[in-house]
Scaffold this motif. Structure first.
Motif, PDB file in Angstrom:
ATOM      1  N   VAL A  58       1.100  -1.351  -0.044  1.00  0.00           N
ATOM      2  CA  VAL A  58      -0.036   0.052   0.155  1.00  0.00           C
ATOM      3  C   VAL A  58       1.084   1.267   0.022  1.00  0.00           C
ATOM      4  CG1 VAL A  58      -1.702   1.324   1.291  1.00  0.00           C
ATOM      5  CG2 VAL A  58      -2.012  -1.207   0.958  1.00  0.00           C
ATOM      6  N   GLU A  63      -3.392   1.422  -2.576  1.00  0.00           N
ATOM      7  CA  GLU A  63      -4.300   0.441  -1.955  1.00  0.00           C
ATOM      8  C   GLU A  63      -4.763  -0.360  -3.170  1.00  0.00           C
ATOM      9  OE1 GLU A  63      -7.847   0.028   1.628  1.00  0.00           O
ATOM     10  OE2 GLU A  63      -6.871   2.102   0.899  1.00  0.00           O
ATOM     11  N   ARG A  95      -3.371  -3.835   4.906  1.00  0.00           N
ATOM     12  CA  ARG A  95      -3.649  -2.769   3.942  1.00  0.00           C
ATOM     13  C   ARG A  95      -4.516  -1.874   4.927  1.00  0.00           C
ATOM     14  NH1 ARG A  95      -5.284  -6.904   0.585  1.00  0.00           N
ATOM     15  NH2 ARG A  95      -7.215  -6.665   1.158  1.00  0.00           N
TER      16      ARG A  95
END
Length: 135
Positions: A58, A63, A95
């Motif tokens: 990320v 993302e 994430r």
């Protein structure tokens, strides 16, 4: 890499490809260093590795790409459903941890953020044939 992961990888630019491979190696070596006495399979080391790899992705790839790659990485024939569920859960946790890392301006070590998830039982492992928290 799985076929679907390789398809995504092949469409990335060279810098992204190198960063992805570097993130994978960093996550693996860090997990092995932090958990030298564990098997690295379905245990705290495995949970840490997946979450840390996802957080690194990320940070360096964004993302959306991190999620696509993480999901595709688990899409291989014969992947046991329980292991797939564990890995996908830990990938998502990694994430999600990006917000914690970002909220402090990236000044907190990403390793510490993921280690806190392991220590507080916010990641999952497999024990006795079921998913259980890491603590």
């Amino acid at each position: 890499m799985t076929p679907s992961e390789l398809q995504i990888y092949d469409n990335m630019n060279r810098l992204q490809q190198v960063q992805y491979l570097l993130n994978a190696q960093t996550a693996l070596s860090t997990a092995q260093s932090l958990y030298p006495n564990l098997s690295q399979h379905n245990d705290n080391a495995d949970a840490f590795r997946h979450a840390y790899f996802s957080l690194l992705n990320v940070i360096s790839l964004g993302e959306g790409l991190a999620e696509s790659l993480g999901n595709a990485h688990e899409d291989w024939p014969g992947n046991p459903p329980l292991e797939r569920d564990m890995d996908l859960f830990n990938n998502q946790a990694g994430r999600d941890a990006y917000q914690n890392w970002y909220s402090v301006g990236g000044s907190t070590n990403a390793i510490d953020i993921i280690q806190d998830l392991v220590d507080s039982g916010q990641l999952m492992i497999i024990a006795n044939g079921i998913l259980v928290p890491t603590n």
